[in-house]
Design a protein around this motif. Structure first.
Motif, PDB file in Angstrom:
ATOM      1  N   ALA A  81      33.218  49.400  38.115  1.00 25.15           N
ATOM      2  CA  ALA A  81      32.944  49.698  39.521  1.00 25.15           C
ATOM      3  C   ALA A  81      33.691  50.958  39.964  1.00 25.15           C
ATOM      4  CB  ALA A  81      33.333  48.515  40.395  1.00 25.15           C
ATOM      5  N   GLU A  82      34.939  51.129  39.497  1.00 30.15           N
ATOM      6  CA  GLU A  82      35.702  52.330  39.843  1.00 30.15           C
ATOM      7  C   GLU A  82      35.005  53.568  39.314  1.00 30.15           C
ATOM      8  OE1 GLU A  82      39.681  51.997  38.498  1.00 30.15           O
ATOM      9  OE2 GLU A  82      40.174  50.262  39.774  1.00 30.15           O
ATOM     10  N   SER A 101      35.365  50.989  45.501  1.00 37.40           N
ATOM     11  CA  SER A 101      35.238  49.822  44.617  1.00 37.40           C
ATOM     12  C   SER A 101      36.266  48.754  44.994  1.00 37.40           C
ATOM     13  CB  SER A 101      35.401  50.229  43.158  1.00 37.40           C
ATOM     14  OG  SER A 101      36.731  50.663  42.905  1.00 37.40           O
ATOM     15  N   THR A 149      26.845  46.879  37.104  1.00 40.11           N
ATOM     16  CA  THR A 149      27.754  47.859  36.477  1.00 40.11           C
ATOM     17  C   THR A 149      27.641  47.828  34.959  1.00 40.11           C
ATOM     18  OG1 THR A 149      29.565  46.240  36.535  1.00 40.11           O
ATOM     19  CG2 THR A 149      29.382  47.744  38.410  1.00 40.11           C
TER      20      THR A 149
END
Length: 752
Positions: free
Chosen positions: A688-689, A697, A672
């Motif tokens: 991640a979101e 996520s 990420t």
């Protein structure tokens, strides 16, 4: 050289480690990579045993086997190992340095101007040390001999007094016995004979053995069996027989009994009818005198056969004096079986005769008789009675026998004492040892004064301080903590102490400072070894870059390169300055920097290994996986752990599960961040979101936040229900990267 480790058992995470098949041998340089808690420091402690040649109390009970060019080194023989080993780990730091301000042991190095003097000191000190060691050994021997000569007689007398419970029996009585025993043949008894005599000697008068009654048995069956053969084969002469009675023996016996009641004609007592004289004559003719005589013989034979049965109860073992019990158990063992076999033969013969009684007119033959039925019983009874006679003889003469047993035991131990004195040769040895000790004492006294004169010329600790400070300045800069030499007021010995640049005692050191100081101290302490010894030394360095930033990691690497490796010129191969080096680390950047140094050797150069934790009590140590060895990045290795799990048919493989949580978390951090560098405050969850969406996520990260770091093992072993989400979380991550970054995923898979 150490070529491998074939097994480790009962040592921390190496509960039952066996070298995997195909694992390469150790090289000249061995780089070991492993995450925290995988077992690197534990492995270094195993190497430290080869340095100290004594067991660390934390390692007592473990088993191990080092493979070498020579014989294996194990927990049984490591103290005799000739390897020179030096280990840097947390134990070395704790045992050698004090970071709270106290002084600690100095490093003693030679300056060029004092090398000649130090050489003389070393030689003389070595000679004095050897002479003092020899003198101490002589003193011990002399003291032992003197002590033994003065107390051996007292001790021997005391042992006899306590053993036989005879009082008084002192050194004086022992001295009186020595000339008596000395003129006799050897009075030493065998082990069994000695034990029996001691037992008899200690038997109290109130437990005097009683006599045992003899047993009698007169087994006889052969003659009566031969008689039975004749009688059972005999058939009486018959003139006028009644067919009905002959065919029905039970009626025949009933009629025969009735003739005794009705010898004359008259009314039948059974039916009331008249029994005529003619009818009585017919019956009497059927029961002839010959038949009656034959029946009498058979019945008499049956009585004698039954009377032949042997009924004999041998004495109990406890009735005998203890020294005869073992022999009695042997001789009595065969008697019950012999009696049983004899009585069985009697029973069989009685059954055969009984059948003749029931059918006297039939021709019969008794079952054959086994040989030796009577003689086996007779022999056993004779052996028992012989033992009984010996037992009774002892019981009848108990007082005399007890006194003789006591004397035999006493003479046995007096003989032992005489033999030990002759073997020791105390006086002869003592005179020789005194002469040698006096010569050594005079030599050590003369040479010690010369050592004191030479020691005043040099100070080894000052040169050691300069070398450590030089390395600290290189690693930490000009404002680095420094070492000063001080005098211990109690012993007047030189010591090291840490100070700041302002001269104040250094306390509250940072982790980075502690690491740099410890490693600088270790490198400098290696120079205490003679150059020829250092060339034969095996060095193990465990994680020397803890809490150091990237710049200092380069400096530590440079220090290792400069100290342990050399090139004749820039085109010549790398060589090690020591015999063999092992370096373990959890830092991949440090790992990459070190593996660039590849020393060449005739057989073995550089080797790469991996330590990984596979259960709460298990770590494995084997060759570095291709995914780590081939690339200059930890990223490929992390992906391999995840992708192999994703592809594995059995997702509950414990070996994979133990690595997976930390690998997954670390991989997501790196992936990420490479996609969304962002600012420092952004977290892996936020990145991640942004890449995978909030729902996915959360699903991916939840389980790996829970199982990662130091609590991984405990929670996995606990079978937490969240572990069942691991498979789905891995699948979601692979699918998410594949859908949004297909080329990246293809490249990662291809790298495997």
């Amino acid at each position: 050289m150490i070529t491998g480790i074939s097994k480790i058992k009962g040592l921390g995470v190496y509960d039952n480690y066996t070298k995997p098949l195909g694992t390469q041998e150790f090289g000249i340089k061995n780089l070991i990579y492993g995450w925290n808690y995988s077992g690197k420091t534990t492995l270094s402690r195993l190497f430290a045993l080869l340095e100290t040649k004594k067991f660390n109390h934390d390692l007592v009970g473990c088993e191990f086997s080092f493979e070498t060019d020579d014989q294996p080194i194990t927990e049984k023989n490591f103290q005799q190992s000739g390897l020179i080993v030096r280990v840097f780990n947390s134990d070395f730091i704790r045992e050698n340095l004090h970071f709270e301000g106290s002084s600690f042991k100095p490093i003693l190095l030679l300056g060029k101007e004092s090398e000649e003097a130090q050489g003389q000191i070393n030689y003389i000190a070595h000679r004095i040390k050897k002479s003092e060691g020899a003198k101490r050994r002589l003193d011990v021997q002399l003291n032992s001999i003197t002590q033994a000569a003065s107390t051996s007689k007292t001790d021997a007398a005391k042992n006899l007094r306590q053993l036989l419970k005879i009082d008084p029996y002192t050194a004086t009585q022992l001295g009186n016995d020595i000339p008596i025993v000395g003129v006799l043949d050897s009075q030493l008894l065998g082990e069994k004979e000695l034990s029996e005599n001691i037992e008899l000697s200690l038997t109290p008068d109130n437990k005097k053995p009683s006599t045992v009654d003899r047993i009698e048995a007169f087994p006889s069956i052969e003659n009566i069996h031969q008689e039975a053969v004749t009688i059972l084969a005999a058939v009486p002469t018959f003139t006028n027989t009644l067919k009905h009675l002959e065919d029905h023996p039970e009626i025949e016996r009933w009629v025969e009994s009735g003739l005794q009641i009705h010898p004359q004609e008259g009314a039948c007592e059974f039916c009331g009818n008249t029994v005529t004289e003619d009818r009585l004559s017919v019956f009497q003719a059927h029961f002839s005198k010959d038949l009656a005589e034959h029946k009498r013989k058979v019945e008499n034979l049956l009585h004698r056969v039954k009377s032949a049965e042997i009924r004999l109860a041998p004495p109990k073992e406890a009735e005998f004096n203890p020294q005869f019990r073992d022999s009695y158990k042997i001789v009595v063992e065969s008697l019950p079986k012999a009696i049983e076999a004899f009585n069985l033969a009697v029973k069989t013969l009685a059954e055969d005769v009984q059948r003749k009684v029931d059918a006297p007119r039939k021709l019969m033959e008794p079952a054959p008789l086994a040989e030796g039925l009577a003689s086996t019983i007779t022999d056993a009874v004779d052996a028992i009675n012989t033992l009984i006679e010996e037992n009774n003889k002892l019981a009848d003469n108990f007082s005399t026998a007890k006194a003789e047993a006591t004397k035999r035991v006493r003479y046995h131990y007096v003989q032992q004492f005489i033999d030990s004195q002759e073997k020791a040769g105390y006086e002869r040895i003592k005179a020789r040892l005194v002469q040698r000790r006096d010569r050594l004492l005079a030599y050590a006294t003369d040479r010690q004064s010369e050592v004191e004169r030479l020691q005043a010329l040099i100070s080894q600790a000052q040169l050691g301080r300069e070398k450590v400070n030089e390395r600290l300045g290189s690693m930490l800069g000009s404002e680095a903590v420094q070492i000063v030499v001080t005098k211990d007021p109690a012993t007047n010995q030189e010591q090291f102490r840490l100070v700041r640049t302002n001269g104040k005692i250094a306390k509250n050191l940072s982790d980075g400072e502690r690491t740099a100081i410890a490693f600088s101290y270790f490198l400098t302490k290696l120079q205490e070894l003679k150059p020829e010894d250092f060339k034969q030394t095996v060095v193990y360095i465990d994680d020397p870059i803890s809490s150091l930033d990237a710049n200092h990691i380069f400096q530590i690497t440079a220090a290792i390169r400069a100290f342990f490796f050399k090139q004749e010129n820039e085109n010549s191969p790398w060589l090690t300055t020591c015999k063999q080096i092992f370096i373990s680390t959890h830092n991949f950047e440090f790992f990459n920097l070190l593996r660039e140094i590849k020393p060449e050797a005739s057989k073995q150069g550089a080797r790469l290994f991996l330590i990984k934790r596979i259960s709460d009590k298990q770590s494995t140590f084997n060759d570095m996986p291709t995914s780590l060895a081939r690339y200059q990045s930890e990223y490929h290795f992390l992906f391999e752990v995840i992708y192999r799990f994703h592809q594995a048919p059995n997702k509950t493989d414990h070996n994979i599960l133990m690595l997976l949580p930390n690998a997954m978390r670390r991989f997501i951090e790196l992936y990420t961040y490479s996609r969304l560098p962002g600012v420092m405050k952004e977290t892996v969850d936020q990145r991640a979101e942004a890449l995978f969406g909030i729902e996915k996520s959360k699903r991916i990260l939840k389980v790996f936040h829970y199982f990662s770091h130091a609590n991984t093992i405990d929670r996995l072993v606990g079978n937490n229900e969240l572990i069942f989400d691991v498979e789905h979380a891995v699948k979601d991550l692979i699918e998410a990267i594949t859908q949004t970054d297909q080329k990246h995923m293809n490249a990662l898979i291809a790298s495997l």
